[in-house]
Design an enzyme around this catalytic site. Sequence first.
Site, PDB file in Angstrom:
ATOM      1  N   PRO A  11      42.114  39.599  73.527  1.00  0.00           N
ATOM      2  CG  PRO A  11      41.819  38.791  75.675  1.00  0.00           C
ATOM      3  CD  PRO A  11      41.296  38.658  74.289  1.00  0.00           C
ATOM      4  CG  ASN A  12      46.528  41.490  76.818  1.00  0.00           C
ATOM      5  OD1 ASN A  12      46.517  42.649  77.199  1.00  0.00           O
ATOM      6  ND2 ASN A  12      46.071  40.484  77.551  1.00  0.00           N
ATOM      7  NE  ARG A  19      56.084  44.073  77.545  1.00  0.00           N
ATOM      8  CZ  ARG A  19      55.840  43.623  78.780  1.00  0.00           C
ATOM      9  NH1 ARG A  19      54.765  43.988  79.428  1.00  0.00           N
ATOM     10  NH2 ARG A  19      56.686  42.796  79.380  1.00  0.00           N
ATOM     11  CE1 TYR A  24      51.731  35.000  71.934  1.00  0.00           C
ATOM     12  CE2 TYR A  24      52.731  36.552  73.469  1.00  0.00           C
ATOM     13  CZ  TYR A  24      51.918  35.465  73.219  1.00  0.00           C
ATOM     14  OH  TYR A  24      51.276  34.830  74.260  1.00  0.00           O
ATOM     15  CG  ASN A  75      44.998  34.517  68.474  1.00  0.00           C
ATOM     16  OD1 ASN A  75      44.696  34.002  69.548  1.00  0.00           O
ATOM     17  ND2 ASN A  75      46.232  34.868  68.163  1.00  0.00           N
ATOM     18  CB  ALA A  78      43.792  35.289  77.785  1.00  0.00           C
ATOM     19  CD  GLU A  99      41.415  27.152  69.084  1.00  0.00           C
ATOM     20  OE1 GLU A  99      40.667  26.163  68.907  1.00  0.00           O
ATOM     21  OE2 GLU A  99      42.089  27.323  70.116  1.00  0.00           O
ATOM     22  CG  HIS A 101      46.187  29.601  69.579  1.00  0.00           C
ATOM     23  ND1 HIS A 101      45.586  30.535  70.388  1.00  0.00           N
ATOM     24  CD2 HIS A 101      45.321  28.579  69.460  1.00  0.00           C
ATOM     25  CE1 HIS A 101      44.410  30.081  70.762  1.00  0.00           C
ATOM     26  NE2 HIS A 101      44.220  28.894  70.207  1.00  0.00           N
ATOM     27  NE  ARG A 108      53.390  30.509  75.448  1.00  0.00           N
ATOM     28  CZ  ARG A 108      52.755  31.688  75.346  1.00  0.00           C
ATOM     29  NH1 ARG A 108      51.952  31.908  74.299  1.00  0.00           N
ATOM     30  NH2 ARG A 108      52.922  32.625  76.251  1.00  0.00           N
TER      31      ARG A 108
HETATM   32  O1  CA2 Z   1      49.685  32.208  70.700  1.00  0.00           O
HETATM   33  C1  CA2 Z   1      48.656  32.895  70.639  1.00  0.00           C
HETATM   34  O2  CA2 Z   1      48.271  33.452  69.616  1.00  0.00           O
HETATM   35  C2  CA2 Z   1      47.824  33.101  71.911  1.00  0.00           C
HETATM   36  O3  CA2 Z   1      46.445  33.068  71.545  1.00  0.00           O
HETATM   37  C3  CA2 Z   1      48.200  34.471  72.435  1.00  0.00           C
HETATM   38  C4  CA2 Z   1      47.550  34.811  73.775  1.00  0.00           C
HETATM   39  C5  CA2 Z   1      47.732  33.697  74.787  1.00  0.00           C
HETATM   40  O4  CA2 Z   1      46.999  33.989  75.962  1.00  0.00           O
HETATM   41  C6  CA2 Z   1      47.298  32.356  74.228  1.00  0.00           C
HETATM   42  O5  CA2 Z   1      47.539  31.359  75.211  1.00  0.00           O
HETATM   43  C7  CA2 Z   1      48.059  32.028  72.957  1.00  0.00           C
HETATM   44  C8  CA2 Z   1      48.157  36.091  74.333  1.00  0.00           C
HETATM   45  C9  CA2 Z   1      48.045  37.270  73.431  1.00  0.00           C
HETATM   46  C10 CA2 Z   1      48.861  38.379  74.014  1.00  0.00           C
HETATM   47  O6  CA2 Z   1      49.597  38.963  72.979  1.00  0.00           O
HETATM   48  C11 CA2 Z   1      50.672  39.722  73.306  1.00  0.00           C
HETATM   49  C12 CA2 Z   1      51.477  40.088  72.264  1.00  0.00           C
HETATM   50  C13 CA2 Z   1      52.591  40.835  72.503  1.00  0.00           C
HETATM   51  C14 CA2 Z   1      52.891  41.250  73.796  1.00  0.00           C
HETATM   52  C15 CA2 Z   1      52.077  40.893  74.836  1.00  0.00           C
HETATM   53  C16 CA2 Z   1      50.944  40.118  74.586  1.00  0.00           C
END
Ligand code: CA2
Length: 141
Positions: A11-12, A19, A24, A75, A78, A99, A101, A108
Amino acid sequence: MSKLIYVLNGPNLNLLGKRQPEIYGHETLADVEERMRKRASTLGLEIEFFQSNYEGALVEKIHEAREKADGIIINPAAYTHTSVAILDALNAFDHPVVELHISNVHKREAFRHHSFVSGRAEAVMAGFGTLGYELALEYFK
Ligand code: CA2
């Protein structure tokens, strides 16, 4: 026949590059897919690239991978920190799992330090930015 690797994104991650670039980076998920496709073809691998904001859709894609894929790069975003359903699906998959990230989750918030998936994965990558996706492909080569 070349190996088929499923690349699954939770997700996201569709917001990548749009953003929070300080966490990221600036690449979009489409950029990541394009770079992976180039690297996969150099390595003689095939990829199936998938993103969903829905846990069940990710579970179903892992079920599909059981019949088709030689490996999974995931990946779970969340869902990494919450999803027993994704872990159970991966446990029913008979090939290696990486896996991944983008950020270093260990640097974090504490809630990001636990992963349901890590105990199932052959390898875990965190903090390499979007470059990690390509590096994970090298593992399967
Ligand atoms: O670091 C990663 O790849 C994560 O899997 C990204 C997740 C986070 O919940 C994990 O703890 C670590 C979040 C992905 C959201 O991606 C976004 C990218 C740009 C803007 C907003 C969200």
